[in-house]
Design a protein around this motif. Structure first.
Motif, PDB file in Angstrom:
ATOM      1  N   PHE A 158       0.811  -1.224   0.000  1.00 43.60           N
ATOM      2  CA  PHE A 158       0.000   0.000   0.000  1.00 43.60           C
ATOM      3  C   PHE A 158       0.846   1.277   0.000  1.00 43.60           C
ATOM      4  CE2 PHE A 158       0.143  -1.486   4.450  1.00 43.60           C
ATOM      5  CZ  PHE A 158       0.763  -0.407   5.060  1.00 43.60           C
ATOM      6  N   THR A 159       2.155   1.167   0.203  1.00 40.86           N
ATOM      7  CA  THR A 159       3.010   2.359   0.136  1.00 40.86           C
ATOM      8  C   THR A 159       3.591   2.573  -1.272  1.00 40.86           C
ATOM      9  OG1 THR A 159       4.944   1.069   0.832  1.00 40.86           O
ATOM     10  CG2 THR A 159       3.647   2.151   2.557  1.00 40.86           C
ATOM     11  N   LEU A 160       3.394   1.611  -2.147  1.00 37.01           N
ATOM     12  CA  LEU A 160       3.900   1.739  -3.516  1.00 37.01           C
ATOM     13  C   LEU A 160       2.998   2.668  -4.327  1.00 37.01           C
ATOM     14  CD1 LEU A 160       4.780  -1.990  -4.289  1.00 37.01           C
ATOM     15  CD2 LEU A 160       6.345  -0.170  -3.589  1.00 37.01           C
ATOM     16  N   ASP A 167      -4.058  -2.462 -10.290  1.00 42.53           N
ATOM     17  CA  ASP A 167      -4.734  -3.622 -10.883  1.00 42.53           C
ATOM     18  C   ASP A 167      -4.777  -4.817  -9.934  1.00 42.53           C
ATOM     19  OD1 ASP A 167      -5.156  -2.152 -13.166  1.00 42.53           O
ATOM     20  OD2 ASP A 167      -3.384  -2.926 -14.200  1.00 42.53           O
ATOM     21  N   PHE A 168      -3.743  -4.961  -9.112  1.00 47.41           N
ATOM     22  CA  PHE A 168      -3.732  -6.096  -8.179  1.00 47.41           C
ATOM     23  C   PHE A 168      -4.678  -5.851  -7.002  1.00 47.41           C
ATOM     24  CE2 PHE A 168      -2.016  -8.257  -4.419  1.00 47.41           C
ATOM     25  CZ  PHE A 168      -2.078  -9.569  -4.855  1.00 47.41           C
ATOM     26  N   LEU A 169      -4.648  -4.654  -6.440  1.00 48.98           N
ATOM     27  CA  LEU A 169      -5.488  -4.348  -5.275  1.00 48.98           C
ATOM     28  C   LEU A 169      -6.956  -4.202  -5.644  1.00 48.98           C
ATOM     29  CD1 LEU A 169      -3.224  -1.789  -3.370  1.00 48.98           C
ATOM     30  CD2 LEU A 169      -3.409  -4.259  -3.027  1.00 48.98           C
ATOM     31  N   TRP A 170      -7.239  -4.101  -6.918  1.00 49.16           N
ATOM     32  CA  TRP A 170      -8.633  -3.964  -7.365  1.00 49.16           C
ATOM     33  C   TRP A 170      -9.489  -5.131  -6.874  1.00 49.16           C
ATOM     34  CZ3 TRP A 170     -11.687  -7.071 -10.488  1.00 49.16           C
ATOM     35  CH2 TRP A 170     -12.883  -6.503 -10.942  1.00 49.16           C
ATOM     36  N   ALA A 244      -6.294 -13.185  -2.470  1.00 48.66           N
ATOM     37  CA  ALA A 244      -7.394 -12.270  -2.165  1.00 48.66           C
ATOM     38  C   ALA A 244      -7.129 -11.505  -0.874  1.00 48.66           C
ATOM     39  CB  ALA A 244      -8.706 -13.053  -2.063  1.00 48.66           C
ATOM     40  N   LEU A 245      -6.550 -12.181   0.118  1.00 49.66           N
ATOM     41  CA  LEU A 245      -6.254 -11.533   1.393  1.00 49.66           C
ATOM     42  C   LEU A 245      -5.243 -10.403   1.217  1.00 49.66           C
ATOM     43  CD1 LEU A 245      -6.457 -11.389   4.490  1.00 49.66           C
ATOM     44  CD2 LEU A 245      -4.673 -13.149   4.599  1.00 49.66           C
ATOM     45  N   VAL A 246      -4.171 -10.651   0.482  1.00 48.31           N
ATOM     46  CA  VAL A 246      -3.154  -9.622   0.259  1.00 48.31           C
ATOM     47  C   VAL A 246      -3.719  -8.488  -0.589  1.00 48.31           C
ATOM     48  CG1 VAL A 246      -0.905  -9.160  -0.778  1.00 48.31           C
ATOM     49  CG2 VAL A 246      -1.261 -11.252   0.528  1.00 48.31           C
ATOM     50  N   SER A 247      -4.566  -8.827  -1.555  1.00 46.68           N
ATOM     51  CA  SER A 247      -5.191  -7.790  -2.370  1.00 46.68           C
ATOM     52  C   SER A 247      -6.091  -6.900  -1.524  1.00 46.68           C
ATOM     53  CB  SER A 247      -6.000  -8.433  -3.495  1.00 46.68           C
ATOM     54  OG  SER A 247      -6.659  -7.464  -4.271  1.00 46.68           O
ATOM     55  N   ARG A 248      -6.686  -7.471  -0.498  1.00 45.64           N
ATOM     56  CA  ARG A 248      -7.574  -6.678   0.364  1.00 45.64           C
ATOM     57  C   ARG A 248      -6.790  -5.821   1.358  1.00 45.64           C
ATOM     58  NH1 ARG A 248     -12.149  -5.349   2.601  1.00 45.64           N
ATOM     59  NH2 ARG A 248     -12.629  -5.657   4.798  1.00 45.64           N
ATOM     60  N   THR A 249      -5.731  -6.371   1.950  1.00 42.29           N
ATOM     61  CA  THR A 249      -5.006  -5.673   3.010  1.00 42.29           C
ATOM     62  C   THR A 249      -3.837  -4.846   2.498  1.00 42.29           C
ATOM     63  OG1 THR A 249      -3.566  -7.583   3.409  1.00 42.29           O
ATOM     64  CG2 THR A 249      -5.621  -7.461   4.675  1.00 42.29           C
ATOM     65  N   GLY A 250      -3.274  -5.213   1.349  1.00 41.75           N
ATOM     66  CA  GLY A 250      -2.120  -4.495   0.811  1.00 41.75           C
ATOM     67  C   GLY A 250      -0.817  -4.815   1.501  1.00 41.75           C
ATOM     68  N   ILE A 251      -0.787  -5.919   2.249  1.00 42.82           N
ATOM     69  CA  ILE A 251       0.436  -6.317   2.948  1.00 42.82           C
ATOM     70  C   ILE A 251       0.477  -7.839   3.045  1.00 42.82           C
ATOM     71  CG2 ILE A 251      -0.643  -6.138   5.228  1.00 42.82           C
ATOM     72  CD1 ILE A 251       2.074  -5.210   6.301  1.00 42.82           C
TER      73      ILE A 251
END
Length: 330
Positions: A158-160, A167-170, A244-251
């Motif tokens: 999430f800091t990038l 597209d990934f965090l979508w 999906a978890l990483v896409s939701r949390t960003g970490i």
């Protein structure tokens, strides 16, 4: 003439009430618990909070569906949370290294497939007990995570720049029309697994293996292939849940998905409460995952932390097993 026809009407009614309580009393109790949360915190059933719970429950549900398939065949997979962990780390590392987005989705799923295949060979063909074999796999994956991250260094997305991660965090943070993309993914996975476990030959083979493995073998079913395929499905779904978890949390970090293991077990066992025979089912696991999600959310709104959630999850697992045993006796 039936026995019930010779009983007084009051006795027949009492028997019916007792039967309903035995079959569905636990579900009514779950609804009562949620009602208490709503009474204490009216925002508990607000539209925004319900959507948030559905997002979080989707991750648990995807993981629990794979576990349910294995457990319906009297197996168990303790490596699903670690597989989800590693899949999320792989995705995050690929994003940070600026590889194409499709690789951040495809390679973690390939990793889950490989883990599932190894588990299938070890448990179905070598004959290692599932609880021992998947426990060993869990520690192997955890060790690999620690080495890849220099001792549990988190991979922060999430800091990038948004141009790199958008597209990934979508998947975990954006909507697909009026519905969150993560909820749509969970529903699609549920429908696919439901169809596979209801209308395909694999569904019949898995049920036969879970009911009586010797009878299934004598009926000509390839019990090793059927049992092994359950681990393959569980591995792929666990990897999907991790992404999906990483896409939701960003970490992403080692052991970040471990709390979901207990949640997945609780969802699978709570699902047995929806069955009159106390059996695991795909719709039941969906119900169990949603209840776990609302339970966790309600405790958070009340300011109660993880210890209460773990205690209640463990208690509900024991309750579901006890009620399931009583149902099978009757």
């Amino acid at each position: 003439m039936s026995v019930s026809s010779n009983l007084p009407k009051s006795s027949t009614a009492s028997i019916s009430v007792l039967g309903l309580l035995r079959d569905y009393g636990a579900i009514l109790g779950m609804i009562f618990v949620l009602g208490i949360f709503w009474y204490l915190k009216p925002a508990f059933l607000s539209a925004a909070n319900i959507e948030n719970v559905f997002r979080q429950s989707g991750i648990v549900m995807i993981m629990a569906l794979g576990l349910t398939i294995v457990m319906k065949m009297r197996g168990v997979d303790l490596s699903i949370a670690q597989t989800a962990d590693a899949a999320g780390l792989i995705a995050a590392m690929l994003i940070i290294a600026k590889y194409p987005i499709w690789m951040a989705f495809a390679l973690p799923l390939l990793f889950g497939l490989v883990v599932g295949l190894v588990n299938a060979v070890l448990m179905a063909y070598v004959g290692i007990p599932a609880i021992i074999g998947t426990l060993g796999m869990m520690f192997i994956i955890r060790s690999g995570e620690l080495m890849a991250t220099n001792g549990a260094e988190p991979q922060i997305l999430f800091t990038l720049p948004r141009s790199v991660t958008r597209d990934f965090l979508w998947l975990g943070q954006k909507d697909l029309g009026p519905v969150a993309a993560l909820i749509v993914l969970a529903l699609v996975v549920f429908l696919v697994v439901f169809v596979v476990m209801r209308f395909t030959p694999f569904a019949r083979y898995a049920k036969a293996v879970g009911s009586n493995v010797r009878a299934a073998f004598l009926a000509g079913i390839d019990i090793r292939l059927t049992f092994g395929l359950g681990f393959v499905i569980a591995g792929v779904l666990a990897a999907l849940a991790g992404v999906a978890l990483v896409s939701r949390t960003g970490i992403a970090m080692p052991r970040g998905a471990e709390p979901f293991l207990l949640d997945a077990f609780a969802a699978a066992y709570l699902g047995t409460l929806a069955s009159r025979q106390g059996e695991m089912s795909i719709p039941g696991t969906l119900m169990g995952a949603l209840f776990i999600g609302f339970l966790s959310n309600g405790l958070t709104l009340l300011g109660l932390g993880a210890p209460y959630r773990y205690a209640l999850n463990g208690g509900f697992i024991l309750l579901a097993m006890a009620i399931g045993a009583l149902k099978r006796k009757h």
